[in-house]
Write an enzyme that holds these catalytic residues in place. Structure first.
Site, short mmCIF file in Angstrom:
data_model
loop_
_atom_site.label_atom_id
_atom_site.label_comp_id
_atom_site.label_asym_id
_atom_site.label_seq_id
_atom_site.Cartn_x
_atom_site.Cartn_y
_atom_site.Cartn_z
N CYS A 263 -12.00 -8.42 15.24
CA CYS A 263 -10.96 -8.34 14.15
C CYS A 263 -11.21 -7.58 13.01
CB CYS A 263 -10.57 -9.95 13.92
SG CYS A 263 -9.39 -9.80 12.51
N LYS B 162 -3.47 4.95 6.69
CA LYS B 162 -3.88 5.36 8.04
C LYS B 162 -3.66 7.11 8.26
CE LYS B 162 -2.04 1.23 9.99
NZ LYS B 162 -1.45 0.49 9.01
N CYS C 80 -10.24 -12.51 17.83
CA CYS C 80 -10.89 -11.24 18.39
C CYS C 80 -12.37 -11.07 17.62
CB CYS C 80 -10.04 -10.18 18.07
SG CYS C 80 -8.20 -10.08 18.77
N ASP D 203 -7.84 4.10 9.73
CA ASP D 203 -7.49 3.48 8.17
C ASP D 203 -8.45 3.62 7.38
OD1 ASP D 203 -5.47 1.91 6.67
OD2 ASP D 203 -5.19 0.31 8.21
N ASP E 149 -12.42 -0.42 11.90
CA ASP E 149 -13.03 -0.59 10.55
C ASP E 149 -14.38 -0.78 10.29
OD1 ASP E 149 -10.19 0.32 9.90
OD2 ASP E 149 -9.66 -1.98 9.96
N ARG F 159 6.69 0.22 2.46
CA ARG F 159 6.30 -0.79 3.28
C ARG F 159 5.28 -1.86 2.64
NH1 ARG F 159 3.84 3.59 6.77
NH2 ARG F 159 4.51 4.74 4.82
N ARG G 215 -9.58 -8.09 10.15
CA ARG G 215 -9.10 -8.90 8.98
C ARG G 215 -10.32 -10.17 8.76
NH1 ARG G 215 -3.30 -7.99 8.55
NH2 ARG G 215 -3.42 -5.98 7.77
N CYS H 180 -4.82 -17.60 14.35
CA CYS H 180 -4.69 -16.74 15.62
C CYS H 180 -4.86 -17.53 16.76
CB CYS H 180 -5.95 -15.53 15.71
SG CYS H 180 -5.57 -14.52 14.28
N ARG I 283 0.87 -1.08 -0.03
CA ARG I 283 -0.14 0.02 -0.12
C ARG I 283 0.93 1.18 0.04
NH1 ARG I 283 -4.34 -0.42 3.77
NH2 ARG I 283 -5.39 -1.28 2.09
N TYR I 284 1.86 1.30 0.86
CA TYR I 284 2.58 2.35 0.95
C TYR I 284 3.81 2.30 0.32
CZ TYR I 284 -0.19 3.41 5.08
OH TYR I 284 -1.21 3.60 6.09
C1 LIG Z 1 -0.83 -0.29 8.81
C2 LIG Z 1 -0.08 -0.93 7.76
C3 LIG Z 1 1.40 -0.82 7.38
C4 LIG Z 1 2.22 -0.14 8.30
O1 LIG Z 1 1.72 1.36 8.44
P1 LIG Z 1 2.59 2.12 9.66
O2 LIG Z 1 1.73 3.19 9.79
O3 LIG Z 1 4.00 2.26 9.07
O4 LIG Z 1 2.69 1.10 10.86
C5 LIG Z 1 1.76 -1.22 6.06
N1 LIG Z 1 1.03 -1.68 5.12
C6 LIG Z 1 -0.44 -1.91 5.62
C7 LIG Z 1 -1.05 -2.69 4.14
C8 LIG Z 1 -0.90 -1.41 6.52
O5 LIG Z 1 -2.12 -1.75 6.80
S1 SF4 Z 2 -7.25 -8.66 15.44
FE1 SF4 Z 2 -7.61 -10.47 14.15
S2 SF4 Z 2 -5.75 -11.01 13.05
FE2 SF4 Z 2 -5.14 -9.91 15.10
S3 SF4 Z 2 -5.15 -11.29 16.55
FE3 SF4 Z 2 -7.07 -10.78 16.58
S4 SF4 Z 2 -8.17 -12.14 15.22
FE4 SF4 Z 2 -6.11 -12.44 15.17
#
Ligand SMILES: *Cc1c(COP(=O)(O)O)cnc(C)c1O
Ligand code: SF4
Length: 474
Positions: free
Chosen positions: A165, A370, A162, A363, A326, A149, A167, A158, A145-146
């Site tokens: 969560c 973010k 959670c 996000d 989210d 990174r 994701r 996991c 995305r960035y």
């Molecule tokens: C959060 C995230 C990051 C890291 O972001 P930082 O602000 O540097 O912590 C990198 N890639 C993705 C897809 C993310 O969601």
């Molecule tokens: S937030 Fe989602 S990915 Fe992270 S530990 Fe909890 S269940 Fe697992």
């Protein structure tokens, strides 16, 4: 740890426990008959060596509603709970379950781990993938995305799922890890994109992998010369602290610079076990941060948040982010208005150590990344001065670097109390609140040093000159 951030509910201390840890799921519940379950109150069924073995914890996770009902006999199993558990994966480690104090959504650990019928009610604007992560995947399982990174999804598993969560489309009851082919493709992508300096190993939770499987991934990523730092995102220090073994840490240490981000949300999670797990990481030179999620009924309260953040810095974990929920299905009942996070940030700044203050971030939908959200501190600005306010409500004028052409204020000197525009023109440099704790302390401690009454500034010590009005007493 003897401080109050480390909850007394911690169960298993490998250095001192000979007795098997006892667990009292839900206060006041009658203890199940002996043999009915594997960790009833006061039971001798669990050996401390088992309890402290992360693999034992993983094998004995609560993974079904029936098991949940067995463990928490007074928990009413509603149709809604069943539906929520069928829709989103359920797993709770015995350790994390042992932190539950009452079978009620009043209990933060219960709320975060036990399915809730409200997960099924979802307004239409919620999406499985609101951040469009799947559209930023040049290689399956690698999110780019960035510019600098990338995030690699190492596993869908996991220790504890959670309920909040973000994701959920990734985490699943079909627990699977990154295949060799995928890992090879991810590494090839990193090699051909040397702009990527920071790789986040995430999931799911990468620390649910056996150490050798995790090492293969870390090693492969470390083999890319352009990758500078590796980060691991894991909730195991919170939900499975016995995972942070000496063996694991010794392995991770070989791949420095390596950082860990974990996910504590409530001070009751700061047990002695969790403190020890984080201490091991930090002692191994692994800077450890925390990414909390702001959750209604769990930590959307300034007192709770402050205890969490203070507790984290005491165990050397640096609060990094506080996330807004989210827009994913299943978490609507946890979602707070954005104003709640801003209000918490307002209360924290000035009240506690900056080391303990995370960035409140959203996000943003559509994969925008973010965005930090904070209260307004810049109140006004002119070519010559910026007016800032502090946490007390004091307004301060900050002069810009002097330049010949910055112009002068069109405002004429004003005899009354200083106004914001007088700060902007440099005719006054501060407007103080009438009475703050700090000002009262100053008054009491050094009255002889005061050259003018505390409120003198407020009634406008006006001169026309930019530099001479800078308040050197402030
Ligand atoms: C959060 C995230 C990051 C890291 O972001 P930082 O602000 O540097 O912590 C990198 N890639 C993705 C897809 C993310 O969601
Ligand atoms: S937030 Fe989602 S990915 Fe992270 S530990 Fe909890 S269940 Fe697992």
């Amino acid at each position: 740890m003897s401080n109050d951030a480390v909850a007394s509910r911690s169960t298993a201390d490998p250095t001192s426990v000979d007795e098997p840890p006892s667990l009292s799921p839900c206060n006041g519940a009658p203890a199940p008959a002996a043999g009915q379950s594997w960790f009833p109150k006061g039971s001798a069924l669990v050996k401390a060596t088992d309890w402290n073995d992360w693999r034992w914890q993983m094998r004995h996770r609560i993974r079904s509603v029936d098991r949940l009902a067995e463990m928490f006999p007074e928990l009413g199993i509603s149709e809604g709970l069943r539906a929520a558990a069928a829709r989103f994966p359920l797993a709770i480690t015995p350790y994390y379950a042992s932190l539950i104090d009452q079978c009620s959504t009043m209990d933060p650990v219960f709320s975060m781990s036990v399915p809730n019928g409200r997960e099924i009610w979802n307004p239409p604007f919620l999406r499985d993938d609101p951040l469009e992560e799947d559209r930023d995947m040049p290689v399956p399982g690698l999110i780019h995305r960035y510019p600098d990174r990338a995030l690699v999804i190492a596993t869908t598993a996991c220790a504890m799922y959670c309920r909040h969560c973000t994701r959920k489309r990734v985490t699943s009851s079909r627990e699977s890890r990154i295949s060799e082919t995928r890992l090879r493709r991810s590494v090839a992508y990193l090699r051909s994109n040397p702009g990527i300096k920071d790789v986040i190993i995430s999931g799911g939770d990468p620390l649910t992998l056996p150490t050798d499987a995790l090492e293969e991934i870390v090693k492969a990523i470390r083999s890319v010369p352009s990758v500078e730092i590796i980060r691991i995102g894991t909730r195991t220090p919170v939900t499975l602290p016995m995972r942070i073994t000496d063996e694991l840490v010794a392995m991770l240490q070989k791949y420095h610079p390596l950082w860990v981000n974990t996910h504590f949300n409530h001070p009751v999670e700061l047990t002695a076990d969790a403190a020890r797990a984080c201490g091991r990481l930090v002692d191994a030179g692994i800077p450890t941060g925390n990414q909390a999620v702001l959750l209604k009924g769990v930590n959307d309260d300034i007192e709770v948040m402050e205890r969490l953040l203070r507790g984290l810095i005491r165990i050397r974990v640096r609060p990094y982010y506080l996330f807004q929920c989210d827009l994913v299905p299943g978490v609507e009942h946890f979602r707070t208005p954005l104003s709640k996070g801003i209000e918490i940030m307002e209360a924290l700044r000035g009240r506690m150590s900056g080391l303990g203050i995370p960035d409140f971030v959203l996000d943003v939908p559509h994969g925008g990344g973010k965005v930090p959200l904070l209260p307004q501190y810049v109140v006004s600005a002119s070519p010559t001065h910026t007016v800032l306010r502090n946490f007390e409500g004091m307004l301060v004028s900050y002069p810009e670097p002097y330049a010949e052409d910055m112009g002068t204020s069109p405002l004429r000197p004003f005899a009354g109390p200083a106004r914001v525009c007088d700060l902007l023109s440099g005719q006054s440099s501060v407007i103080r609140p009438h009475s703050t704790e700090r000002h009262n302390r100053r008054r009491l401690s050094a009255p002889q040093q005061r050259t003018r009454p505390e409120r003198g500034r407020q009634v406008g010590m006006i001169t026309g000159d930019i530099t001479s009005t800078r308040d050197r007493n402030a």
